[in-house]
Every structure is written in structure tokens, then in C-alpha cells.
Write an enzyme that holds these catalytic residues in place. Structure first.
Site, PDB file in Angstrom:
ATOM      1  N   HIS A 290       2.889  76.767 114.381  1.00 23.28           N
ATOM      2  CA  HIS A 290       2.942  77.226 112.882  1.00 23.28           C
ATOM      3  C   HIS A 290       4.066  77.659 112.569  1.00 23.28           C
ATOM      4  O   HIS A 290       4.414  78.619 112.925  1.00 23.28           O
ATOM      5  CB  HIS A 290       1.757  78.195 112.778  1.00 23.28           C
ATOM      6  N   HIS A 386       1.600  83.102 118.525  1.00 21.37           N
ATOM      7  CA  HIS A 386       1.296  83.018 116.949  1.00 21.37           C
ATOM      8  C   HIS A 386       1.564  84.273 116.301  1.00 21.37           C
ATOM      9  O   HIS A 386       1.776  85.305 116.908  1.00 21.37           O
ATOM     10  CB  HIS A 386      -0.114  82.460 116.881  1.00 21.37           C
ATOM     11  N   GLU A 460      -1.778  86.577 119.411  1.00 22.09           N
ATOM     12  CA  GLU A 460      -1.463  86.721 117.950  1.00 22.09           C
ATOM     13  C   GLU A 460      -0.958  88.099 117.762  1.00 22.09           C
ATOM     14  O   GLU A 460      -1.383  89.201 118.152  1.00 22.09           O
ATOM     15  CB  GLU A 460      -2.918  86.934 117.346  1.00 22.09           C
TER      16      GLU A 460
END
Length: 549
Positions: A290, A386, A460
Site C-alpha cells: 500500500h 503496513h 501495522e
């Protein structure tokens, strides 16, 4: 193989879709660590910011929108659109004109339109991910012609997500070129009266991010960003220095995993100690699937810096394991300033298992590489780096299935629990999730687990910061890099041949689960009759949302 001399590493310029105009200037920023942690700003609540004028009352002072030839990517070239580029910023009328000059047509930049609605007030529109009409979150743009005295207000009027950490104390980032040159100060958190609120009553809803700020200097060149930028060229410069270093290049080989749709190289690093690789297990790590989650690149930087260092623990890791690292899975998305998608116009982290090499080359070749490795060796860990825009702290997502035994479910929790002990002021074990939802079947984490990687995780990192360990402050670049180092420490703990740490964490995980289910520790019983959905709620999962599609 590591230990052999490598060819001179070249730095091909990034390739852009031919619809994208690109300015010729090279944009680089210095690294800087704030002298003290930057606290969260007081949240202002969801109500609309005061005195916000309607866009129809203002004047367009910047408009840069690629004219896409159809709805899909066709071809790319170095430098983007051929020929002279346009001037999307309105020219100043006189030396006394205080209008800001905006620009975003550089690597990772994202800003589509700016409307001046007051003397020092601007409404901004971000560009959706290329070849889509959604995924609007990442921003990174330049402003010039600043004035030091006025209080400016910026309002981004087309954010996509209903919830954001901007409503919980997160601030935008500012970089002053003059401060960088004269005082060595880099990116810093700025903004007062930061608000995140719904901006329309229509469907689909859009949301607004608004903040006020004073610039540090008259006539400065400044940048705003959602998170610390880390571009494809930043990665190339890092790899170039690595290959040129006689010490580090002895145990690190850099090669191309594949080429992206635009023809940018997806790099694969193989790191291990010199000598025989017989019996070595493998660790696989990846980041930036991403593109808008740039914090993942900074954590990856910390991971690589430590792994390639002379530290005794780093030497031990290289002696024990072979590391396969893909530091930027979606370089095209990073280059063009997308939030989530590749140039295929889809989220590549939902394409594992079904991806075609011609549409999603990065994830297809990563998965194929892991399959080849698994045919010969054990892959002890997969970790995909991420960023998260809706939850504070750092946490992990793992994989449990309903058929898994109690022991398997507990072992899934050991690595995140160990990481929480090594990073008590950053990592929240309570925020970790292990349920495999149907919508996550196409992710790297679940795909690697299905292939046979028993410990497969998404790491994350909040866009904001940490509320743990007595701190309540936003992350710096150094905080993010430290997570990469701490991941290395945790890998050694996790693979320690002495069983004491593992047994302690298994017992602790068991006690935590029993408390969660309202059972007493030591009361017996099996976890095999409790489904993963009963162990945790499905809320606050990955950073995707309905508005992401």
C-alpha cells in the site's frame, strides 16, 4: 550468492504513466529526530471547523489532473508526459500578492486542486488513486510564497474514510526548506484546531480534514504530508549505498524480483552470512504493498539497518537464517502518490492467490518465490509491513482457523506477545487480531499462511503514535525505524533453542485468552471448541473500509 562481488548498481529514473506531468526538480528531505517526543494535539471533536467558506465562493489557484486515456493503464516512460508541462498554479499578480503557490507533480506527490476561499484560507482536493475514483487518503504537496505572521487554514475536502486518527490528536507533517538548510530541522508535526468531520450529506459521504498553521519564515518553500515520505528514489539511493559498501554487500545480494506494470524494478534482497546455507531456515519480509503507508518503509529501513550491521545479534541472525526481503512491493503506486492501489487500479493486497503476473507482478512473483523456497526449506516467519490510519500504537494481525487446536492458536500469539515485551512503549498485544475473515483471503498474510508459512503476520504501525508505556506522543522516524530493530530482537527470542521464553509466553497467552473468555487460569478445558470469532471482535480490523471498495 552473498559473499560474491556484485555488479555496479545503477539508478534508473522512475517510470511514470504517460498521462502524468512531472516537474524536473529533485525533491529530497533530510532526516531529523525531534529533541523530545511530539505530543498528540488536543482533539477538537467532529464538528465543522468555523468560518469555512464554500468552494463556489473561492478562486481556483491550483489544478493538476492527469488526463487519463481511458480507464486503465497503457504505457509509461521516464519523466511521465512527453513535451513541455503546463502551469497548474495561478501566477502571482504582484510582489505583494500573498497567494500560496502549490505543487505536487513530483515523486509520491498527491494534490489535485486548490481553491482560495479567504485571504489565508484554502480548500484542497486530493487525487484518487490513478485509474480509480476512490482511495483518497495520502497527501504530499509543496507550498511557496509563505508569510510568517498570518494564521493559515487548510481544509482537505474529499477524504474517504469515516474515521481517522486526525480526530484523536494526530497532526499533519510540515517540512521547511529554510529550517532544513539553516538549522538541520526536518519533518515535524504542526497544526492547531485539527478537525476531522463529515463534509457532505450526499452519498457516498466525503470527509474533511482541517487544520490551522503558521509558517516559520517569509518566502519559504514548505511541504505538507500525511506521513514521513519515503519514495522509490529514496529506496534506490539506499540500495545503491548498500551495494557500494564492501562490508554490508558481503552478505546481501540485491536483484530484481520482477518489473512493475510501469517497468520499475521490484527489488529482492537476499541476506545471510557467508558460507554454507545448508539447514538454514528462511524469514520473508515485505513492505509498501500500500503506497500511502510510508511508515512501513521506515520500519523496513530499521529492519535492514540492523540486519546488515556489525551488531553481534545481527551476526547471529545472519548465521541462523536466510532473509528474503522485498522492501517496496508496489513501486508504481509509490511513484504516482497513490494511497492503496497499483496501476492496475486495484488493491494488490487483495489479489494474492488470484493475481496474474501481468496484472500484479509484485505479489505474483513474491508468492511464487515463497513457493519455491518452501519446496526446499522451512519459512519460519513472514511479515508484511503496513501503516494504519484509524488505530493508535503498533500491532499485528495473524492467522487462526476454526479447525486449529488450542496449542496452534496459542503459538500464533507468541511472536506478537514477545514483540510487545520488547517494545512495551509502542506495541499493543491487546490490539492484535488473529481471525481470518473471508474478505482478507487475498492478503499476503493469509496467502503465505495457506502456502504453509505457519507464522504469517501483518505488522501495522499507526500513522499517529503511541499511548503505551507512559507516553502519549506521535511517532518519529526513529520510532518507526526502531520497530524494525525490535522485530529482529524478537525473532531471536522466538527461535531461542532454550524453551523458557517460549513456555512463559505460551502460559501468558493462555491466561490472557481465559480471562477474555471469563474462565479462570488453570481451570482446564480445550480452546478447540472456541471459534476465532468468539475470541475477538471483527471490528477495527485492517485499514481497509467500505469506502475503499
Amino acid at each position: 550468492s552473498p559473499g560474491k562481488p556484485q555488479a555496479l548498481f545503477s539508478l534508473p529514473a522512475p517510470r511514470w504513466p504517460v498521462e502524468c506531468e512531472v516537474i524536473q526538480e529533485t525533491i529530497e528531505h533530510i532526516e531529523w529526530i525531534p529533541p523530545k517526543p511530539e505530543p498528540f494535539c488536543p482533539p477538537m471533536g467532529p464538528q465543522q471547523a468555523p468560518d469555512t467558506f464554500g468552494e463556489e465562493q473561492g478562486t481556483v489557484v491550483y489544478h493538476s489532473c492527469p488526463v487519463l486515456q481511458g480507464s486503465c493503464f497503457t504505457c509509461a516512460r521516464v519523466g511521465g508526459a512527453p513535451g513541455p508541462i503546463s502551469s497548474p498554479a495561478a501566477p502571482l499578480k504582484s510582489p505583494q500578492d500573498t497567494t500560496l503557490l502549490f505543487e505536487s507533480r513530483f515523486e509520491s506527490g498527491n494534490l489535485q486542486k486548490v481553491i482560495k476561499v479567504g485571504p489565508y484560507e484554502y480548500v484542497l482536493m486530493l487525487r484518487p488513486d490513478l485509474y480509480t475514483a476512490k482511495h483518497i487518503q495520502w497527501f504530499y504537496f509543496r507550498v511557496q510564497n509563505t508569510r510568517r505572521e498570518p494564521l493559515y487554514r487548510f481544509t482537505i475536502a474529499n477524504m474517504a474514510k469515516p474515521k481517522s486518527l486526525y480526530g484523536q490528536g494526530l497532526q499533519p507533517l510540515l517540512y521547511s526548506q529554510r529550517d532544513a538548510q539553516s538549522r538541520g530541522i526536518g519533518w515535524r508535526r504542526v497544526g492547531t484546531d485539527v478537525r476531522y468531520y463529515r463534509g457532505s450529506v450526499g452519498e457516498p459521504p466525503v470527509f474533511r480534514l482541517s487544520w490551522t498553521v503558521r509558517f516559520p519564515h517569509d518566502g519559504d518553500t514548505c511541504f505538507f504530508a500525511a506521513c514521513y515520505p519515503y519514495t522509490y528514489s529514496d529506496l534506490q539511493r539506499y540500495l545503491c549505498a548498500l551495494v557500494a559498501d564492501p562490508a554490508r554487500s558481503r552478505y546481501c545480494v540485491v536483484r530484481a524480483l520482477c518489473r512493475s506494470l510501469a517497468g520499475n524494478t521490484v527489488y529482492l534482497l537476499t541476506i545471510t552470512g557467508p558460507g554454507s546455507t545448508a539447514g538454514k531456515r528462511v524469514v520473508v519480509a515485505s513492505a509498501r504493498v500500500h503506497p500511502g503507508e510510508s511508515g512501513g518503509s521506515w520500519a523496513m529501513r530499521g529492519f535492514l539497518d540492523f540486519l546488515l550491521s556489525a551488531h553481534t545479534d545481527a551476526q547471529l541472525l545472519r548465521r541462523l537464517f536466510i532473509f528474503k526481503v522485498v522492501p517496496m512491493l508496489n513501486p508504481d503506486g509509490v511513484v504516482v502518490g497513490n494511497s492503496r492501489c497499483s496501476l492496475a487500479g486495484r488493491d494488490p493486497n487483495r489479489a494474492y492467490g488470484t493475481a496474474l503476473p501481468g496484472s500484479f507482478p509484485g505479489v505474483w512473483h513474491l508468492q511464487a518465490m515463497v513457493q519455491r523456497v518452501l519446496a526446499e526449506r522451512e519459512v519460519v516467519l513472514y511479515c508484511d509491513f503496513h501503516g494504519h490510519s484509524r488505530k493508535n500504537n503498533v500491532f499485528m494481525y495473524g492467522c487462526n482457523a476454526s479447525r486449529d487446536s488450542a496449542g496452534t492458536r496459542l503459538r500464533q500469539r507468541v511472536f506478537p506477545l514477545m514483540l510487545s515485551k520488547n517494545a512495551p512503549d509502542k506495541f499493543s498485544f491487546a490490539s492484535c487480531k488473529f481471525q481470518v475473515q473471508k474478505s482478507k483471503e487475498g492478503t499476503g498474510r493469509v496467502s503465505m499462511w495457506r502456502l504453509g508459512v505457519s507464522h504469517s503476520y501483518t505488522l501495522e504501525m499507526a500513522f499517529s503514535g503511541s499511548t503505551l508505556g507512559g507516553r502519549s506522543s506521535q511517532f518519529s522516524v526513529e520510532d518507526l525505524k526502531s520497530l524494525g530493530r525490535l522485530l529482529c530482537d524478537t525473532l531471536l527470542d522466538f527461535c531461542d533453542p532454550a524453551p523458557a521464553k517460549l513456555q512463559q509466553c505460551l502460559a501468558e497467552a493462555d491466561a490472557l485468552l481465559r480471562r477474555q473468555m471469563g474462565r479462570e487460569p488453570g481451570s482446564g478445558g480445550s480452546w478447540s471448541d472456541v471459534s476465532p470469532s468468539e475470541l475477538e471482535s471483527s471490528t477495527s480490523g485492517s485499514d481497509s473500509s467500505v469506502s475503499d471498495g
